[in-house]
Write a protein that holds these residues in place. Sequence first.
Motif, mmCIF file in Angstrom:
data_model
loop_
_atom_site.group_PDB
_atom_site.id
_atom_site.type_symbol
_atom_site.label_atom_id
_atom_site.label_comp_id
_atom_site.label_asym_id
_atom_site.label_seq_id
_atom_site.Cartn_x
_atom_site.Cartn_y
_atom_site.Cartn_z
ATOM 1 N N UNK A 21 -58.623 -45.353 -60.565
ATOM 2 C CA UNK A 21 -59.848 -45.625 -61.099
ATOM 3 C C UNK A 21 -60.409 -44.247 -61.837
ATOM 4 N N UNK A 22 -61.044 -44.566 -62.968
ATOM 5 C CA UNK A 22 -61.767 -43.608 -63.737
ATOM 6 C C UNK A 22 -62.995 -43.709 -63.772
ATOM 7 N N UNK A 23 -63.931 -42.632 -63.660
ATOM 8 C CA UNK A 23 -65.403 -42.835 -63.894
ATOM 9 C C UNK A 23 -65.750 -42.118 -65.342
ATOM 10 N N UNK A 24 -66.952 -41.527 -65.265
ATOM 11 C CA UNK A 24 -67.205 -40.995 -66.777
ATOM 12 C C UNK A 24 -66.555 -39.713 -66.697
ATOM 13 N N UNK A 25 -66.642 -39.084 -67.936
ATOM 14 C CA UNK A 25 -65.823 -37.844 -68.072
ATOM 15 C C UNK A 25 -64.534 -37.968 -68.505
ATOM 16 N N UNK A 26 -63.488 -36.880 -68.376
ATOM 17 C CA UNK A 26 -62.363 -37.151 -68.782
ATOM 18 C C UNK A 26 -61.225 -37.133 -67.699
ATOM 19 N N UNK A 27 -60.562 -38.302 -67.757
ATOM 20 C CA UNK A 27 -59.603 -38.492 -66.670
ATOM 21 C C UNK A 27 -58.262 -38.137 -67.370
ATOM 22 N N UNK A 28 -57.587 -37.256 -66.638
ATOM 23 C CA UNK A 28 -56.304 -36.780 -67.189
ATOM 24 C C UNK A 28 -55.035 -37.543 -66.616
ATOM 25 N N UNK A 182 -68.775 -41.768 -73.738
ATOM 26 C CA UNK A 182 -67.569 -42.481 -73.669
ATOM 27 C C UNK A 182 -66.695 -41.830 -72.997
ATOM 28 N N UNK A 183 -66.181 -42.484 -71.921
ATOM 29 C CA UNK A 183 -65.376 -41.981 -70.971
ATOM 30 C C UNK A 183 -63.862 -41.884 -71.699
ATOM 31 N N UNK A 184 -63.031 -40.949 -71.239
ATOM 32 C CA UNK A 184 -61.747 -40.651 -71.748
ATOM 33 C C UNK A 184 -60.519 -40.634 -70.935
ATOM 34 N N UNK A 185 -59.647 -41.359 -71.323
ATOM 35 C CA UNK A 185 -58.276 -41.110 -70.766
ATOM 36 C C UNK A 185 -57.252 -40.281 -71.544
ATOM 37 N N UNK A 198 -59.792 -31.714 -67.765
ATOM 38 C CA UNK A 198 -60.131 -32.605 -66.719
ATOM 39 C C UNK A 198 -61.202 -32.794 -65.944
ATOM 40 N N UNK A 199 -62.002 -33.916 -65.919
ATOM 41 C CA UNK A 199 -62.978 -34.112 -64.900
ATOM 42 C C UNK A 199 -62.262 -34.484 -63.598
#
Lengths: 206, 231
Positions: A21-28, A182-185, A198-199
């Motif tokens: 799962x990914x929240x706000x910010x940048x998920x690497x 906008x969240x980022x993958x 990365x967050x």
Amino acid sequence: MAIDIDVERRLGERNIAARFTAGPGLTALFGPSGAGKTSILNMVAGLLRPDRGHIRIGERTLFGPGIDLAPEARRVGYVFQDGRLFPHRRVRANLLYGHDLAPPANRWMGFDEALAFLGIGHLLDRWPQSLSGGEAQRVAIGRALLAAPELLLLDEPLASLDAARRGEIMAVIERIRDELRVPILYVSHDRAEVERLATEIVPIGG
Amino acid sequence: MMSAELWGIVALSLRVGALAVALTLPLAFALAWILARWRFPGRVLLDALVHLPLVLPPVVTGWLLLVAFGPAGPVGRWLEEWFGVVLIFRWTGAALAAAIMALPLMVRAMRLSIEAIDLRLEGAARTLGAGRWHAFRTVSLPLALPGIFAALVLGFARSIGEFGATITFVSNIPGETQTLPLAIYSALQVPGGEAMVTRLALLSVVLSLAALVLSEWLVRRSHGERARRGD
């Protein structure tokens, strides 16, 4: 907005699977080359169909049992590793391609705002072939942002750049992470890059 | 100088060529697209069928057209009963023969340009909100345009030069089916027809050259656009 991803897909001999799962910010999504990171982004974008699993953005299910939204209905912005700008359209037409298609109510970034944010106002009349790597990547990011995405996918956006340009684009990505909602993958195999941006880090394959 | 007779022959040839490419273009594009993009059982067979008019003796193609589209042929009878359309011994029949002969060349030209298009650009368009059809119209079709132009010119040139299938299917009727090559053939049979042959042959050369120059110009124009991106 919470992003919930659980996908699996067999590609030839390889089995590509991810669950996070990914929240706000940048998920690497971090892992070695060939681990299937790009395939995971393609599944999220709707360009590759998972064998099973689900993909959700907040309340919206993009993929799941009986559901498989077309790429154009997903509101997922995608910045490809090679930029993939339309070679037969000038920068302006590239930027406006998705913007014009998005319903006005969904748009959250104006054209001039995007130009200022990315510093690409002087490139509007250029052809994609004439852009440097860094310029092309900024235009590609702008094109994706202007299409009003709810999620932004970045596939190794620094891979084809020299050291100076890398720093420049990294700063842009940091600003997207910190200033836009906008969240980022983010896919990368570079540890230093991931640690800086990365967050959250999701290890893939290995 | 151009006599009325000569003009008639040239005008008929141009008319036949224009109708032939207009008939063939949509079909050839669809076939080029399918052969370039789809993988399915029977693809090799379809490819061979498309190329058949290229390798078959044109007389055989003309005879097959006669069998299918003649007054007793299954397609010919159906066309006459339902639409009152008769192709045999008409200029429209000449256009059909030319269209069939031009098909493989047009498919080849367009297929090459379709294969050169980066498939992933369509994927990029889809993620930006474009439906399948919109992505095709705004990305793939414009990128295939040089190939379409080249196919048009090539098919047109091939059509106005068609001889074997035409004379077999629609015969050699002055004013109706006698295009340039057929007129040259007729003039050769007539004692003292050399002057006519020379004029017709020169006209053929001029038309073919014009088609080639036009196609070269169109291809250069689309490439030139790419080169200008370097400035």
